[in-house]
Design an enzyme around this catalytic site. Structure first.
Site, PDB file in Angstrom:
ATOM      1  N   ASP A  35       0.862  -1.172   0.000  1.00 16.76           N
ATOM      2  CA  ASP A  35       0.000   0.000   0.000  1.00 16.76           C
ATOM      3  C   ASP A  35       0.903   1.227   0.000  1.00 16.76           C
ATOM      4  O   ASP A  35       1.965   1.221   0.630  1.00 16.76           O
ATOM      5  CB  ASP A  35      -0.907   0.011   1.245  1.00 16.76           C
ATOM      6  CG  ASP A  35      -2.072   0.992   1.121  1.00 16.76           C
ATOM      7  OD1 ASP A  35      -1.806   2.210   1.055  1.00 16.76           O
ATOM      8  OD2 ASP A  35      -3.229   0.542   1.084  1.00 16.76           O
ATOM      9  N   ARG A  94     -19.749   6.046  -9.741  1.00 16.95           N
ATOM     10  CA  ARG A  94     -18.575   5.286 -10.173  1.00 16.95           C
ATOM     11  C   ARG A  94     -17.773   6.010 -11.250  1.00 16.95           C
ATOM     12  O   ARG A  94     -16.611   5.716 -11.458  1.00 16.95           O
ATOM     13  CB  ARG A  94     -19.002   3.901 -10.637  1.00 16.95           C
ATOM     14  CG  ARG A  94     -19.613   3.129  -9.480  1.00 16.95           C
ATOM     15  CD  ARG A  94     -19.462   1.655  -9.592  1.00 16.95           C
ATOM     16  NE  ARG A  94     -19.901   1.038  -8.350  1.00 16.95           N
ATOM     17  CZ  ARG A  94     -20.203  -0.233  -8.244  1.00 16.95           C
ATOM     18  NH1 ARG A  94     -20.124  -1.020  -9.285  1.00 16.95           N
ATOM     19  NH2 ARG A  94     -20.580  -0.732  -7.093  1.00 16.95           N
ATOM     20  N   SER A 107      -0.816   2.572 -12.721  1.00 15.06           N
ATOM     21  CA  SER A 107       0.465   2.485 -12.030  1.00 15.06           C
ATOM     22  C   SER A 107       0.682   1.088 -11.457  1.00 15.06           C
ATOM     23  O   SER A 107       1.775   0.507 -11.573  1.00 15.06           O
ATOM     24  CB  SER A 107       0.511   3.529 -10.907  1.00 15.06           C
ATOM     25  OG  SER A 107       1.692   3.399 -10.144  1.00 15.06           O
ATOM     26  N   THR A 125     -11.138  -3.374  -7.169  1.00 13.07           N
ATOM     27  CA  THR A 125     -11.251  -1.925  -7.329  1.00 13.07           C
ATOM     28  C   THR A 125     -12.360  -1.556  -8.305  1.00 13.07           C
ATOM     29  O   THR A 125     -12.471  -2.135  -9.391  1.00 13.07           O
ATOM     30  CB  THR A 125      -9.920  -1.345  -7.831  1.00 13.07           C
ATOM     31  OG1 THR A 125      -8.871  -1.712  -6.939  1.00 13.07           O
ATOM     32  CG2 THR A 125      -9.990   0.175  -7.939  1.00 13.07           C
ATOM     33  N   THR A 149     -13.788  -9.570  -9.684  1.00 12.90           N
ATOM     34  CA  THR A 149     -14.842 -10.335  -9.028  1.00 12.90           C
ATOM     35  C   THR A 149     -16.194 -10.076  -9.675  1.00 12.90           C
ATOM     36  O   THR A 149     -17.125 -10.872  -9.523  1.00 12.90           O
ATOM     37  CB  THR A 149     -14.921  -9.998  -7.529  1.00 12.90           C
ATOM     38  OG1 THR A 149     -14.982  -8.578  -7.365  1.00 12.90           O
ATOM     39  CG2 THR A 149     -13.712 -10.533  -6.787  1.00 12.90           C
ATOM     40  N   ALA A 156     -24.426 -13.269  -5.318  1.00 11.53           N
ATOM     41  CA  ALA A 156     -24.662 -13.692  -3.933  1.00 11.53           C
ATOM     42  C   ALA A 156     -25.890 -12.977  -3.373  1.00 11.53           C
ATOM     43  O   ALA A 156     -26.716 -13.580  -2.674  1.00 11.53           O
ATOM     44  CB  ALA A 156     -23.431 -13.402  -3.084  1.00 11.53           C
ATOM     45  N   HIS A 181     -21.023  -4.883 -12.761  1.00 13.62           N
ATOM     46  CA  HIS A 181     -21.127  -4.988 -11.310  1.00 13.62           C
ATOM     47  C   HIS A 181     -21.726  -3.694 -10.787  1.00 13.62           C
ATOM     48  O   HIS A 181     -21.177  -2.613 -10.975  1.00 13.62           O
ATOM     49  CB  HIS A 181     -19.746  -5.199 -10.684  1.00 13.62           C
ATOM     50  CG  HIS A 181     -19.713  -4.957  -9.209  1.00 13.62           C
ATOM     51  ND1 HIS A 181     -20.595  -5.571  -8.332  1.00 13.62           N
ATOM     52  CD2 HIS A 181     -18.932  -4.149  -8.444  1.00 13.62           C
ATOM     53  CE1 HIS A 181     -20.342  -5.165  -7.101  1.00 13.62           C
ATOM     54  NE2 HIS A 181     -19.346  -4.294  -7.140  1.00 13.62           N
TER      55      HIS A 181
END
Length: 323
Positions: A35, A94, A107, A125, A149, A156, A181
């Protein structure tokens, strides 16, 4: 025998949950946390490393680093990095997220690509579909080794909502969402079943329960996210973090599971006129994603999926304008 190694990039609201779930998953012998906030990465890694002294935990080597060379031998890299907003208030828009996250993802991908071409990269992300498109389209990293994902979390929530509606365990519900998403994710009710009973036949078995329409299901899935977001400091983190670990488990165990992950579509799948990325049922293995299913959809699903793809394309256009 080499133990499995996980890299986690970004340990904010989502990343700290990824780290917690990964640390207790018994999947990894080593976890490295990266991080830009080095003190935070050190503290989060050390906190979880201390827990390895408990009898309930395996002795996993958990540490932080600001050197991407530490990821050169990673088996899986989970990217949950995002722009840090004042007071921690993440915007719901978003497009605004993308404006701030595009340079971060570029990056990160540059740094990863310079040290490995072997790790499976899982993106969390947001905006997830645009992020995976950028990574696949702008960098030479093997495309089959990258995915987000995507609609795993939306799916779900779909199973949770239908399970609660009919009073059954959500795990007894089979079904998935496709497309973007978030805002425009599409419930594929023509493929939903409970104990193998197709969705459109459930009234025969639950005569006292009014079935939800496709529009109602879509609205409930989208609103489910906001119920968490609006009541939890404007963030959803636990369930999506768990999704990434479930996906990593399937990859490392080479289960050939099928998940609605988001991958780039460059060849006109689902009649897309321009390259895009969105979630489809996809076979995931130790090599990455190996097969996408182009399932037949009804008229409502086709219309909604087309609209979802257009929404993602608008985001991709914005990302490209930021180059």
């Amino acid at each position: 025998m080499k133990s499995q190694k996980l890299g986690i990039i970004g340990v904010g609201h989502v990343g700290e949950h990824v780290l917690a779930y990964a640390s207790s998953s018994d999947l990894f012998g080593e976890i490295v946390v990266v991080d830009s906030r080095e003190e935070l990465a050190f503290g989060e890694a050390l906190d979880q490393d201390h827990a390895t002294g408990l009898l309930s935990r395996q002795n996993v080597n958990i540490h932080s680093s600001n050197d991407y060379n530490e990821l050169s031998d990673a088996d899986v890299i989970i990217v949950s990095a995002t722009h840090v907003y004042p007071n921690g208030e993440v915007p719901a828009d978003r497009q605004q997220l993308l404006t701030n996250n595009a340079s971060i993802i570029r990056s990160i991908m540059k740094n990863i690509s310079e040290v490995t071409q072997e790790a499976i990269i899982i993106f969390i992300t947001n905006p997830a579909d645009t992020v995976i498109y950028m990574a696949a389209n702008e960098f030479s990293y093997p495309k089959e080794r990258m995915m987000s994902t995507g609609c795993m979390l939306d799916s779900a929530r779909l199973r949770y909502i239908i399970g609660k509606h009919y009073g059954v365990d959500p795990k007894s519900v089979s079904g998935y969402m496709m497309g973007e998403h978030g805002y425009s994710a599409v419930p594929i009710l023509s493929r939903v079943s409970v104990a193998g009973i197709p969705y459109d036949q459930l009234s025969e078995h639950f005569p006292d329960i009014e079935p939800l329409t496709a529009d109602e299901v879509q609205e409930k899935v989208v609103q489910a996210a906001y119920e968490v977001f609006d009541n939890k400091f404007r963030v959803t983190n636990a369930a999506v973090a768990q999704s990434s670990i479930e996906l990593a488990r399937s990859i490392l165990l080479d289960e050939h599971s099928i998940y609605p992950v988001s991958t780039p579509l460059f060849d006109g799948e689902y009649n897309t006129e321009r390259p895009v990325a969105f979630s489809t049922p996809t076979v995931v293995t130790r090599q990455g994603w190996t097969k996408r299913f182009e399932v037949s959809l009804n008229e409502w699903e086709t219309e909604k999926l087309n609209a979802s793809a257009e929404s993602i394309r608008a985001s991709i256009d914005l990302a490209e304008s930021l180059l």
